[in-house]
Design a protein around this motif. Structure first.
Motif, short mmCIF file in Angstrom:
data_model
loop_
_atom_site.label_atom_id
_atom_site.label_comp_id
_atom_site.label_asym_id
_atom_site.label_seq_id
_atom_site.Cartn_x
_atom_site.Cartn_y
_atom_site.Cartn_z
N GLU A 1 -4.42 -20.96 19.60
CA GLU A 1 -3.87 -20.97 18.26
C GLU A 1 -4.96 -21.58 17.38
O GLU A 1 -5.59 -22.56 17.77
N CYS A 2 -5.20 -20.97 16.23
CA CYS A 2 -6.27 -21.43 15.35
C CYS A 2 -5.72 -21.85 13.99
O CYS A 2 -4.70 -21.34 13.55
N SER A 3 -6.42 -22.78 13.36
CA SER A 3 -6.04 -23.17 12.01
C SER A 3 -6.44 -22.05 11.05
O SER A 3 -7.23 -21.19 11.38
N ASP A 4 -5.89 -22.08 9.90
CA ASP A 4 -6.20 -21.12 8.84
C ASP A 4 -5.88 -19.68 9.25
O ASP A 4 -4.75 -19.28 9.24
N VAL B 1 -12.32 -23.49 15.27
CA VAL B 1 -11.10 -23.62 14.47
C VAL B 1 -9.85 -23.60 15.35
O VAL B 1 -8.74 -23.65 14.84
N THR C 1 -6.92 -24.96 17.38
CA THR C 1 -6.19 -26.22 17.28
C THR C 1 -5.33 -26.48 18.51
O THR C 1 -4.96 -27.61 18.77
#
Length: 192
Positions: free
Chosen positions: A59-62, A87, A89
């Protein structure tokens, strides 16, 4: 370059920012870079899960970032290594051979603070989970699963300290208590 050639260099201007002291500030560089995720998986008997099949989801931010898992199995020491976007998270690690799913928070490691019981337990749980000792929910509570995982870790360190694993040091008595020796051993073996 030859005589008469003109070379144009872009001047990088330093950026100055005025901020208040005593507060946390976050700076982010533009552009995506990569990090290496390394996790050592241990079974319930505290032995490495050698050549064990796993799948990793991120899972990534943004914004979503494409991720392609590079490896399919842990190595002979039970270690999985994947290059991941910086990125990311959270990682969701599925280990079907042992029926386990692990949730790893990336870049949010809680310090093991011996003066704050909740932070101490949460930091220990995060490291224990990443090292393959199953402490149960990462909730900062010293419950039976966390106690059992601490004992398993302490026994593992007792059996392997000073042998062929320089990152394994004495964690103290196998009493399930996260004291100074266990804290030091967790930090040394985890790497932070």
């Amino acid at each position: 370059l030859g005589e008469g050639d003109v070379l144009h260099l872009q001047v990088v201007k330093p950026k100055t920012v005025t901020l208040r002291t005593g507060k946390s500030h976050m700076f982010q560089l533009k552009g995506m870079t990569e990090d290496v995720l390394t996790v050592r998986l241990l079974g319930d008997d505290a032995k490495p899960l050698q050549n064990t099949v796993y799948t990793l989801e991120l899972e990534c931010s943004d914004t979503p970032v494409p991720f392609k898992q590079q490896n399919q199995k842990t190595d002979g020491d039970g270690v999985l290594t994947e290059t991941i976007p910086d990125v990311a998270t959270r990682a969701i690690l599925h280990i079907p051979d042992v029926g386990r799913t692990m949730y790893l928070n990336i870049g949010k490691l809680t310090p093991i603070d011996l003066h704050d019981e909740h932070k101490k337990m949460r930091g220990a749980q995060e490291r224990l989970s990443a090292l393959g000792f199953s402490p149960g929910p990462i909730d900062g509570i010293d419950g039976p699963m966390t106690h059992r995982a601490v004992v398993q870790f302490q026994r593992y360190c007792h059996d392997h300290a000073g042998k062929d694993r320089p990152e394994v040091i004495d964690a103290g008595a196998a009493d399930g208590v996260v004291g100074p020796k266990t804290k030091a051993a967790l930090i040394k073996m985890y790497g932070a």
